[in-house]
Design a protein around this motif. Structure first.
Motif, PDB file in Angstrom:
ATOM      1  N   VAL A 293      29.772  85.612   0.548  1.00 48.21           N
ATOM      2  CA  VAL A 293      29.280  84.995   1.784  1.00 48.21           C
ATOM      3  C   VAL A 293      28.194  83.970   1.450  1.00 48.21           C
ATOM      4  CG1 VAL A 293      29.743  87.037   3.204  1.00 48.21           C
ATOM      5  CG2 VAL A 293      27.489  86.773   2.133  1.00 48.21           C
ATOM      6  N   VAL A 345      29.384  86.309  10.007  1.00 45.23           N
ATOM      7  CA  VAL A 345      28.354  85.284  10.229  1.00 45.23           C
ATOM      8  C   VAL A 345      27.341  85.798  11.252  1.00 45.23           C
ATOM      9  CG1 VAL A 345      27.954  82.978  11.205  1.00 45.23           C
ATOM     10  CG2 VAL A 345      29.825  83.343   9.575  1.00 45.23           C
ATOM     11  N   SER A 363      25.692  82.992   6.765  1.00 45.26           N
ATOM     12  CA  SER A 363      25.870  81.643   7.318  1.00 45.26           C
ATOM     13  C   SER A 363      27.270  81.132   7.022  1.00 45.26           C
ATOM     14  CB  SER A 363      24.833  80.717   6.662  1.00 45.26           C
ATOM     15  OG  SER A 363      25.216  79.365   6.747  1.00 45.26           O
ATOM     16  N   PRO A 364      27.809  80.270   7.878  1.00 42.03           N
ATOM     17  CA  PRO A 364      29.077  79.609   7.531  1.00 42.03           C
ATOM     18  C   PRO A 364      28.886  78.721   6.296  1.00 42.03           C
ATOM     19  CG  PRO A 364      28.450  79.156   9.827  1.00 42.03           C
ATOM     20  CD  PRO A 364      27.268  79.792   9.162  1.00 42.03           C
TER      21      PRO A 364
END
Length: 375
Positions: A293, A345, A363-364
């Motif tokens: 991620v 997210v 976070s994206p």
């Protein structure tokens, strides 16, 4: 490779020294980590103009023969056979457990498949490819060729003065070119999230070509330090940090790199090393237990690799693999592996920096929008 005399040098070594680069050991080579302007200035210059990177430590290979595409496809969960002429694709060499031996780029050049692998992995990759498909096609290492990357929004303007025609390329396409009698191959690709090009050329021409590029008003030399901060803002994996033989493509969040034709139900599904495990993770029949991620810091504290990530109960649920204070995003960013239930997210986690809990949020990706030239 602790002693400098054991380090290899690239064809641009003299130029780096002349330009005042600070040299460090990297992948067995003496490489420029930064120039006198410094990492942050180099980073911003690449985002606003054009930066020249020496990536000649990377490995270049040619696969030739009528069976080359079929053979190469047997090593990766990627569509090789369907790749059009002078089209480029991202690939993943897998071991029998579905772990990533290396990530790479390859181009169908018609007469061959041209492959670019990571510098630290190139000898191992060559041995692996040779052992698996060496009887099915000819594998020619070109480790003596130089490789330059020109990245940034003004890269095309600068390169087109030297190599007219490159402006016609779009992201992930390539073309042969010549410069002062040397045979070059240029792709519109790179590792910064910006528009840009990668240029393969003979070592004997590299110094003169690099100097010709640096003579363009838009271009400045950029070291490995800014290369790392740029790729991290772009959400791109660094082999050995964010992916390795213990991570599968699904765990690494690289599902986009596996085309439909190679997935369950596809015309050429499976048949690659580790296919049972990778496809089971992809299909959700045996979901991945951890996922890569992006993380953004909620306080202005840089969070580096190997820092543990804890949930609110103080239990370890993940670990950072790359992290820094991002020059363009202007906040701490990181890539990490977390237990799958913490990968959504917006999930809040605590990075344990020297015993202090630093709040971060999933976070994206990418952290900074990509600006590839898609036409």
């Amino acid at each position: 490779m602790s002693a400098n005399e054991n380090l290899l040098t690239t064809p641009l070594n003299a130029l780096h020294l002349e330009l005042g680069a600070r040299m460090v050991p990297f992948a067995g080579y003496s490489m420029p980590v930064q120039y006198p302007a410094g990492l942050v200035a180099e980073h911003h210059h690449t985002r606003t103009a054009a930066g020249l990177f020496d990536v000649s430590h990377m490995g270049q290979l040619r696969l030739t023969g009528p069976d080359a595409a079929v053979a190469f496809e047997s090593l990766m969960p990627v569509d090789v056979m369907g790749l059009g002429l002078h089209k480029q694709r991202y690939g993943l060499l897998l071991n029998d457990e579905g772990g990533i031996i290396d990530d790479l780029m390859f181009v169908n050049r018609g007469e061959d498949i041209f492959v670019i692998v990571n510098g630290a992995c190139k000898h191992g990759d060559l041995a692996h490819i040779q052992a698996r498909i060496g009887t099915r096609c000819t594998i020619e290492p070109q480790f003596d060729r130089a490789l330059l990357a020109l990245q940034g929004p003004q890269a095309m303007t600068a390169l087109a003065r030297l190599l007219p025609g490159v402006e016609q390329l779009v992201f992930m396409t390539g073309m042969p070119a010549s410069w002062q009698g040397a045979d070059l191959y240029v792709t519109r690709s790179g590792y910064t999230g910006e528009d840009g090009f990668e240029i393969s050329l003979p070592a004997s021409s590299a110094d003169a070509f690099a100097r010709a590029l640096l003579a363009q008003p838009e271009v400045k030399p950029i070291g490995l330090g800014a290369r790392n901060s740029l790729r991290l803002e772009a959400g791109l994996c660094l082999y050995g940090n964010d992916i390795d033989t213990t991570t599968t493509p699904v765990e690494a969040n690289l599902n986009w790199a596996m085309q439909k034709v190679r997935r369950t139900g596809g015309a050429r599904a499976g048949g690659f090393p580790g296919a049972d495990k990778v496809l089971a993770q992809l299909d959700g029949t045996q979901p991945a237990q951890r996922l890569r991620v992006g993380l953004v810091g909620l306080e202005r504290v840089p969070v580096r690799e190997h820092v543990e990530l804890h949930n609110d109960a103080g239990q370890k649920v993940g670990e950072v693999t790359s992290g820094l204070l991002a020059p363009t995003a202007d906040k701490p960013i990181a890539l990490a592996y977390v237990q799958a239930e913490y990968a959504a997210v917006g999930t809040r986690l605590n990075a344990m920096v020297r015993g202090k809990a630093v709040p971060m949020e999933v976070s994206p990706l990418p952290f900074v929008p990509n600006r590839y030239h898609r036409g």
